[in-house]
Design an enzyme around this catalytic site. Sequence first.
Site, PDB file in Angstrom:
ATOM      1  N   CYS A   1      32.929  75.037  39.516  1.00 50.73           N
ATOM      2  CA  CYS A   1      31.913  74.444  40.394  1.00 50.73           C
ATOM      3  C   CYS A   1      30.518  74.883  39.972  1.00 50.73           C
ATOM      4  O   CYS A   1      29.542  74.159  40.178  1.00 50.73           O
ATOM      5  CB  CYS A   1      32.181  74.840  41.844  1.00 50.73           C
ATOM      6  SG  CYS A   1      33.655  74.081  42.540  1.00 50.73           S
TER       7      CYS A   1
ATOM      8  N   CYS B   1      25.390  77.132  26.374  1.00 47.60           N
ATOM      9  CA  CYS B   1      25.618  76.346  27.588  1.00 47.60           C
ATOM     10  C   CYS B   1      25.277  77.240  28.768  1.00 47.60           C
ATOM     11  O   CYS B   1      24.307  78.008  28.699  1.00 47.60           O
ATOM     12  CB  CYS B   1      27.043  75.817  27.642  1.00 47.60           C
ATOM     13  SG  CYS B   1      28.315  77.104  27.723  1.00 47.60           S
TER      14      CYS B   1
END
Length: 386
Positions: free
Chosen positions: A187, A344
């Site tokens: 999430c 990332c």
Amino acid sequence: MNLSQDQIKRYTRHILLPEVGVTGQKKLLEARVLVVGAGGLGCPVSLYLAAAGVGTIGLVDFDTVDASNLQRQVLFTTEDVGKLKVEAAAKRLKALNPDVKVNTYAVALKSDNIMGILKDYDMIIDGTDNFPTRYLTNDAAVLQGKPNIYGSIFRFEGQVTVFKTPEGPCYRCLYPEPPPPGEVPSCAEGGVMGAMVGTIGAIQATEAIKLITGAGKPAIGKFVIYNSLDMQFRTLKLHKDPTCPICGPNKTITQLIDYEQFCGMKVEDTQTKEVQVKGKDEITPLELKVKMDEKQDFALIDVREPNEWDIAHIEGAALLPLSQLPNRFHELDKYKGKEIVVHCKSGMRSQKAINFLKQQGFTNLVNVAGGILGWSDQVDSSIPKS
């Protein structure tokens, strides 16, 4: 036990229900429920269990409250930022209902501690967000013969079921093997609709109350999927896997194993933290900062999504999302003569990007371990960790 006049007044709406009544409310007050994870799911679960009068609630979470939690973790306030989640949660739950005893465990659940904790509870509610802990809670629940109320969330969708053996299947019946590390985004990477989390947590709490009081039919063998964008609930049937290694007739798992190894992960804290995948060719955020300060000749590629880039990015990086990489990797041909440094959020997607680029003939590739989260921790704390 007899209910006091204050308790009768507090729980009168339960007592009016024929399926609950005084007997059911007494069962709730005598019940002991272990909630694993005080995050998006654990918060509404705990609130509703405490409000319902569940006598003993155990909370397991080693994390602290972060500002990015407040969008969905409704137990906490802005003043709780930086505090241990279990401590802030316990204070709120006791304020809600003094009848409730809250036991806190500021630890990461592991094979060497979960059995000792779980033995004192009637059931476990899984509010975690990673695969090692999901398999761990499942196996511990099966070995102790206790229900495991499972919930998961991602973006606009949630899932709920009750794993209870021998009546029904367990988590391994549904997912015999974990996905490869980094295959399923968390999430923290993909985002989540905060209000939807409350729906899933409330369903988990409802299933716990049903199991305790005996009201209705619990979701054993039922897999409920909620899509909040379409406002659609679907219920799938789950069946026991006769070859399941822990709940099948020919079980091969009789004790807990190393779940991080089983799931292909090598970091220590995986209950609520970001998972960082370690590659062979990698640098730390501090080493990246040195390369930038020395003006070394390299290309810095950010493979997160545009909405993540808008929140925060490293100056000098170029955005090329992993999801678009298969169609756009030729844009990196101009960098083939120099080093390409890829990052990332935490190091997972960048490693996937590197693996893909190697297949396309790129060779001088380096992963930033820890990603922009590590950059925020080690280099620039003004970068939000969301």
